[in-house]
Write a protein that holds these residues in place. Structure first.
Motif, PDB file in Angstrom:
ATOM      1  N   ASP A 269       0.793  -1.131  -0.140  1.00  0.00           N
ATOM      2  CA  ASP A 269       0.110  -0.062   0.042  1.00  0.00           C
ATOM      3  C   ASP A 269       0.880   1.313   0.071  1.00  0.00           C
ATOM      4  O   ASP A 269       0.267   2.239  -0.388  1.00  0.00           O
ATOM      5  CB  ASP A 269      -0.715   0.041   1.374  1.00  0.00           C
ATOM      6  CG  ASP A 269      -0.275  -0.012   2.473  1.00  0.00           C
ATOM      7  OD1 ASP A 269       0.722  -0.672   2.648  1.00  0.00           O
ATOM      8  OD2 ASP A 269      -0.367   0.981   3.473  1.00  0.00           O
ATOM      9  N   ASP A 270       2.164   1.287   0.293  1.00  0.00           N
ATOM     10  CA  ASP A 270       2.921   2.233   0.220  1.00  0.00           C
ATOM     11  C   ASP A 270       3.313   2.526  -1.419  1.00  0.00           C
ATOM     12  O   ASP A 270       4.113   1.863  -1.743  1.00  0.00           O
ATOM     13  CB  ASP A 270       4.226   1.926   0.968  1.00  0.00           C
ATOM     14  CG  ASP A 270       5.305   3.365   1.194  1.00  0.00           C
ATOM     15  OD1 ASP A 270       5.305   4.034   0.023  1.00  0.00           O
ATOM     16  OD2 ASP A 270       5.824   3.411   2.216  1.00  0.00           O
TER      17      ASP A 270
ATOM     18  N   GLY B 230      -1.358  -9.045   6.106  1.00  0.00           N
ATOM     19  CA  GLY B 230      -0.674  -9.842   5.311  1.00  0.00           C
ATOM     20  C   GLY B 230      -0.529 -11.270   5.684  1.00  0.00           C
ATOM     21  O   GLY B 230      -0.554 -12.262   4.793  1.00  0.00           O
ATOM     22  N   LEU B 231      -0.490 -11.686   6.995  1.00  0.00           N
ATOM     23  CA  LEU B 231      -0.392 -13.078   7.111  1.00  0.00           C
ATOM     24  C   LEU B 231      -1.670 -13.760   6.899  1.00  0.00           C
ATOM     25  O   LEU B 231      -1.690 -14.808   6.297  1.00  0.00           O
ATOM     26  CB  LEU B 231      -0.346 -13.241   8.784  1.00  0.00           C
ATOM     27  CG  LEU B 231       0.933 -12.605   9.503  1.00  0.00           C
ATOM     28  CD1 LEU B 231       0.911 -12.671  10.579  1.00  0.00           C
ATOM     29  CD2 LEU B 231       2.199 -13.238   8.834  1.00  0.00           C
ATOM     30  N   ASP B 232      -2.952 -13.071   7.015  1.00  0.00           N
ATOM     31  CA  ASP B 232      -4.119 -13.587   6.673  1.00  0.00           C
ATOM     32  C   ASP B 232      -4.231 -13.781   5.022  1.00  0.00           C
ATOM     33  O   ASP B 232      -4.905 -14.827   4.417  1.00  0.00           O
ATOM     34  CB  ASP B 232      -5.454 -12.858   6.950  1.00  0.00           C
ATOM     35  CG  ASP B 232      -6.606 -13.384   6.686  1.00  0.00           C
ATOM     36  OD1 ASP B 232      -6.931 -14.427   7.275  1.00  0.00           O
ATOM     37  OD2 ASP B 232      -7.608 -12.739   5.799  1.00  0.00           O
ATOM     38  N   VAL B 233      -3.744 -12.611   4.377  1.00  0.00           N
ATOM     39  CA  VAL B 233      -3.561 -12.999   2.807  1.00  0.00           C
ATOM     40  C   VAL B 233      -2.675 -13.999   2.297  1.00  0.00           C
ATOM     41  O   VAL B 233      -3.030 -14.690   1.439  1.00  0.00           O
ATOM     42  CB  VAL B 233      -2.847 -11.680   2.191  1.00  0.00           C
ATOM     43  CG1 VAL B 233      -2.807 -11.846   0.707  1.00  0.00           C
ATOM     44  CG2 VAL B 233      -3.875 -10.512   2.397  1.00  0.00           C
ATOM     45  N   CYS B 234      -1.624 -14.390   3.209  1.00  0.00           N
ATOM     46  CA  CYS B 234      -0.816 -15.481   3.023  1.00  0.00           C
ATOM     47  C   CYS B 234      -1.498 -16.909   3.223  1.00  0.00           C
ATOM     48  O   CYS B 234      -1.551 -17.684   2.292  1.00  0.00           O
ATOM     49  CB  CYS B 234       0.634 -15.444   3.664  1.00  0.00           C
ATOM     50  SG  CYS B 234       1.713 -16.706   3.538  1.00  0.00           S
ATOM     51  N   ARG B 235      -2.221 -16.798   4.354  1.00  0.00           N
ATOM     52  CA  ARG B 235      -2.868 -18.143   4.546  1.00  0.00           C
ATOM     53  C   ARG B 235      -3.976 -18.362   3.462  1.00  0.00           C
ATOM     54  O   ARG B 235      -4.360 -19.395   2.956  1.00  0.00           O
ATOM     55  CB  ARG B 235      -3.863 -17.741   5.858  1.00  0.00           C
ATOM     56  CG  ARG B 235      -4.641 -18.959   6.416  1.00  0.00           C
ATOM     57  CD  ARG B 235      -5.367 -18.682   7.505  1.00  0.00           C
ATOM     58  NE  ARG B 235      -4.306 -18.234   8.707  1.00  0.00           N
ATOM     59  CZ  ARG B 235      -4.438 -16.877   9.107  1.00  0.00           C
ATOM     60  NH1 ARG B 235      -5.159 -16.100   8.574  1.00  0.00           N
ATOM     61  NH2 ARG B 235      -3.819 -16.740  10.388  1.00  0.00           N
ATOM     62  N   GLN B 236      -4.693 -17.307   2.889  1.00  0.00           N
ATOM     63  CA  GLN B 236      -5.589 -17.405   1.765  1.00  0.00           C
ATOM     64  C   GLN B 236      -5.106 -17.951   0.609  1.00  0.00           C
ATOM     65  O   GLN B 236      -5.436 -18.721   0.170  1.00  0.00           O
ATOM     66  CB  GLN B 236      -6.424 -16.075   1.653  1.00  0.00           C
ATOM     67  CG  GLN B 236      -7.282 -15.640   2.849  1.00  0.00           C
ATOM     68  CD  GLN B 236      -8.239 -14.408   2.410  1.00  0.00           C
ATOM     69  OE1 GLN B 236      -8.803 -14.362   1.436  1.00  0.00           O
ATOM     70  NE2 GLN B 236      -7.863 -13.465   3.077  1.00  0.00           N
ATOM     71  N   ILE B 237      -3.843 -17.514   0.396  1.00  0.00           N
ATOM     72  CA  ILE B 237      -3.118 -17.862  -1.022  1.00  0.00           C
ATOM     73  C   ILE B 237      -2.853 -19.252  -0.725  1.00  0.00           C
ATOM     74  O   ILE B 237      -3.075 -19.947  -1.971  1.00  0.00           O
ATOM     75  CB  ILE B 237      -1.869 -17.105  -1.257  1.00  0.00           C
ATOM     76  CG1 ILE B 237      -2.290 -15.659  -1.519  1.00  0.00           C
ATOM     77  CG2 ILE B 237      -0.939 -17.684  -2.368  1.00  0.00           C
ATOM     78  CD1 ILE B 237      -1.088 -14.606  -1.671  1.00  0.00           C
TER      79      ILE B 237
ATOM     80  N   ASP C   8      -2.540  -2.027  -4.486  1.00  0.00           N
ATOM     81  CA  ASP C   8      -2.277  -1.559  -3.072  1.00  0.00           C
ATOM     82  C   ASP C   8      -3.294  -1.883  -2.045  1.00  0.00           C
ATOM     83  O   ASP C   8      -3.178  -1.389  -0.993  1.00  0.00           O
ATOM     84  CB  ASP C   8      -2.390   0.129  -3.312  1.00  0.00           C
ATOM     85  CG  ASP C   8      -3.791   0.425  -4.081  1.00  0.00           C
ATOM     86  OD1 ASP C   8      -4.718  -0.361  -4.006  1.00  0.00           O
ATOM     87  OD2 ASP C   8      -3.946   1.528  -3.959  1.00  0.00           O
ATOM     88  N   THR C   9      -4.210  -3.001  -2.181  1.00  0.00           N
ATOM     89  CA  THR C   9      -4.922  -3.593  -1.277  1.00  0.00           C
ATOM     90  C   THR C   9      -4.807  -5.135  -1.249  1.00  0.00           C
ATOM     91  O   THR C   9      -4.589  -5.871  -2.541  1.00  0.00           O
ATOM     92  CB  THR C   9      -6.502  -3.320  -1.394  1.00  0.00           C
ATOM     93  OG1 THR C   9      -6.944  -3.585  -2.480  1.00  0.00           O
ATOM     94  CG2 THR C   9      -6.480  -1.646  -1.220  1.00  0.00           C
TER      95      THR C   9
ATOM     96  N   LEU D 115      -1.382  -4.209   5.541  1.00  0.00           N
ATOM     97  CA  LEU D 115      -1.825  -3.562   4.363  1.00  0.00           C
ATOM     98  C   LEU D 115      -3.468  -2.836   4.982  1.00  0.00           C
ATOM     99  O   LEU D 115      -3.868  -3.295   6.157  1.00  0.00           O
ATOM    100  CB  LEU D 115      -2.636  -4.615   3.520  1.00  0.00           C
ATOM    101  CG  LEU D 115      -1.425  -5.466   2.716  1.00  0.00           C
ATOM    102  CD1 LEU D 115      -1.986  -6.625   1.914  1.00  0.00           C
ATOM    103  CD2 LEU D 115      -0.852  -4.490   1.751  1.00  0.00           C
ATOM    104  N   PRO D 116      -3.981  -2.019   4.244  1.00  0.00           N
ATOM    105  CA  PRO D 116      -5.039  -1.204   4.832  1.00  0.00           C
ATOM    106  C   PRO D 116      -6.457  -1.980   4.867  1.00  0.00           C
ATOM    107  O   PRO D 116      -7.178  -1.647   5.783  1.00  0.00           O
ATOM    108  CB  PRO D 116      -5.374  -0.134   4.001  1.00  0.00           C
ATOM    109  CG  PRO D 116      -4.733  -0.624   2.266  1.00  0.00           C
ATOM    110  CD  PRO D 116      -3.565  -1.389   2.807  1.00  0.00           C
ATOM    111  N   ASP D 117      -6.547  -2.989   4.503  1.00  0.00           N
ATOM    112  CA  ASP D 117      -7.857  -3.637   4.316  1.00  0.00           C
ATOM    113  C   ASP D 117      -7.759  -4.916   4.995  1.00  0.00           C
ATOM    114  O   ASP D 117      -8.577  -5.857   4.878  1.00  0.00           O
ATOM    115  CB  ASP D 117      -8.457  -3.696   2.808  1.00  0.00           C
ATOM    116  CG  ASP D 117      -7.715  -4.224   1.951  1.00  0.00           C
ATOM    117  OD1 ASP D 117      -6.484  -4.393   2.037  1.00  0.00           O
ATOM    118  OD2 ASP D 117      -8.138  -5.038   0.910  1.00  0.00           O
ATOM    119  N   ALA D 118      -6.520  -5.456   5.185  1.00  0.00           N
ATOM    120  CA  ALA D 118      -6.207  -7.072   5.641  1.00  0.00           C
ATOM    121  C   ALA D 118      -4.939  -6.975   6.235  1.00  0.00           C
ATOM    122  O   ALA D 118      -3.903  -6.376   5.940  1.00  0.00           O
ATOM    123  CB  ALA D 118      -6.289  -8.052   4.649  1.00  0.00           C
TER     124      ALA D 118
END
Length: 239
Positions: free
Chosen positions: A10-11, A64-71, A33-34, A59-62
């Protein structure tokens, strides 16, 4: 060969600087960026479109650890895409948790672009087969098969998904079955970099491998801890 990288960061200033540098060094970079935009691009794009994901922890909406888990919960082959995480946090436990969730590497901010480039290339080399050659390209240990060409683990003829780093780690151990290997030796075999002073990443990856291939990860029979020395991959299994 151009490597296609998805950056979820997001930066905007940092993303622009990193993307420019990586493009100058052979990467095709797409930026989101999200978390929602990044996951959407992965879900609805060509599953082979990206070689690697560069993922920010905050990240502004989640998270990153949760994003990694989802992937890692995606269907194959998308669930095996390498993930390198970026973080501004200094807590070593963030790194451990990220690795436990399936990240392949972890780069703390601020960082030198050259270091990031080196780490990305190292992860891609591991994914593309940075393991010793063998005349028998399928190693068999009882009910467990390590297919070096397909880069696949099978237990009872069922695939057990692991990250590229974890596959290379298990392959290195399996090809030296019966030998006790220290954490330093394992790190050198699969990463080519010296072990960091308080780096628990090998232990984390061993834990993930045990969860994938052991009947009871709390009482492992395949990857055995030798107290004070390291780990040994058992030659004789399921006997």
């Amino acid at each position: 060969m151009t490597q296609h990288l998805l950056m979820i960061e997001d930066d905007q200033r940092l993303a622009t600087m990193v993307a420019t540098y990586l493009r100058q060094n052979g990467f095709d970079v797409q930026h989101c960026d999200t978390a929602a935009a990044g996951l959407d691009k992965l879900r609805h794009g060509d599953s082979q479109a990206f070689s690697i994901v560069l993922l920010d922890l905050m990240l502004p909406d989640a998270d990153g650890l949760d994003v990694c888990r989802q992937i890692r919960a995606f269907a194959p082959p998308l669930n095996a895409i390498p993930i390198v995480m970026l973080t501004a946090k200094g807590d070593p436990m963030d790194r451990v948790v990220g690795l436990e969730l399936g990240a392949d590497d972890y780069v703390p901010k601020p960082f030198e672009p050259r270091e990031l480039l080196a780490r990305l290339r190292a992860v891609l080399r591991r994914q593309q087969g940075g393991i010793p050659s063998s005349e028998d390209r399928v190693l068999r240990f009882g009910r467990l098969e390590v297919d070096l060409d397909a880069r696949m683990l099978r237990l009872d003829d069922q695939e057990r998904p692991v990250t590229a780093y974890q596959f290379n780690l298990l392959a290195a151990m399996a090809e030296r079955a019966g030998r006790v290997l220290s954490r330093e030796q394992l790190m050198d075999m699969v990463k080519g970099e010296p072990l960091e002073a308080f780096d628990r990443s090998i232990d984390v990856h061993i834990g993930r491998l045990r969860a994938a291939i052991e009947d009871d990860p709390k009482q492992p029979k395949r990857i055995i801890t030798v107290r004070g020395a390291g780990y040994v991959f058992a030659k004789a299994q399921d006997v």
